[in-house]
Write an enzyme that holds these catalytic residues in place. Structure first.
Site, PDB file in Angstrom:
ATOM      1  N   ASP A  17      -6.203   5.641   8.170  1.00 49.15           N
ATOM      2  CA  ASP A  17      -6.364   6.531   9.209  1.00 49.15           C
ATOM      3  C   ASP A  17      -7.084   5.997  10.561  1.00 49.15           C
ATOM      4  OD1 ASP A  17      -4.806   8.458   7.698  1.00 49.15           O
ATOM      5  OD2 ASP A  17      -6.772   8.954   6.543  1.00 49.15           O
TER       6      ASP A  17
ATOM      7  N   ASP B  32       1.047  10.941   8.926  1.00 43.96           N
ATOM      8  CA  ASP B  32       0.537  12.394   8.516  1.00 43.96           C
ATOM      9  C   ASP B  32       0.914  13.292   9.845  1.00 43.96           C
ATOM     10  OD1 ASP B  32      -1.312  11.242   6.551  1.00 43.96           O
ATOM     11  OD2 ASP B  32      -2.946  11.048   7.849  1.00 43.96           O
TER      12      ASP B  32
END
Length: 161
Positions: free
Chosen positions: A117, A133
């Site tokens: 991330d 995501d």
């Protein structure tokens, strides 16, 4: 016509997954080690993070559960899409975007045991996330909006009868 739809959707999925992979590669090489890059001051910055769970790091350490679940869901959705079970293009394309996000994070989990991330909103206390995501979230939002609008259209049609 159906073949063109399937080919263009497959290309879209490949492009979204490739963009996700590229951005995660860049995050790994330019942000690991604690470096933070401000993208839009007061709004968003880039910071490397490894997520072994799902959203907000829930269920950390359940790697194989996520891998199996993602494979089953993505395979089922792809079968549904490519067997022409989708009744609308909105459903078809939003499912394709959702699958691309699922595949992007699946690759990370399978290769690394975690998801990379790197996008961190700074205007609100929120989780760090990535392109995959975003694809899952945006695809799901479009699908939900379409289903709500479609349900109202069907309800209006019944009133006219």
């Amino acid at each position: 016509m159906k073949n063109i739809k399937h080919i263009s959707c497959a290309v879209m999925i490949i492009l979204i997954v490739a963009f996700d992979r590229l951005t995660k590669y860049l995050a790994l090489h330019y942000l690991s080690g604690g470096k933070i890059i401000t993208f839009i001051p007061g709004v968003v910055q880039f910071r490397y993070a490894e997520n072994t769970g799902m959203a907000f790091s829930m269920l950390s350490g359940a790697r194989w559960v996520f891998i199996v679940l993602t494979v089953v869901v993505c395979a089922g959705v792809l079968w549904f899409m490519f067997k022409n079970k989708c009744t609308s293009l909105w459903t078809y394309w939003s499912l394709g975007v959702i699958v691309s996000g699922g595949l992007g994070n699946l690759i990370d989990r399978a290769l690394n045991g975690y998801v990379i991330d790197f996008i961190e909103p700074t205007f609100v206390n929120f989780a760090v996330f990535n392109i995959a995501d975003s694809a899952v979230t945006l695809g799901a939002a479009v699908l939900i909006c379409y289903l709500i609008v479609d349900a109202f259209k069907k309800d209006e049609g019944k009133k006219d009868e």
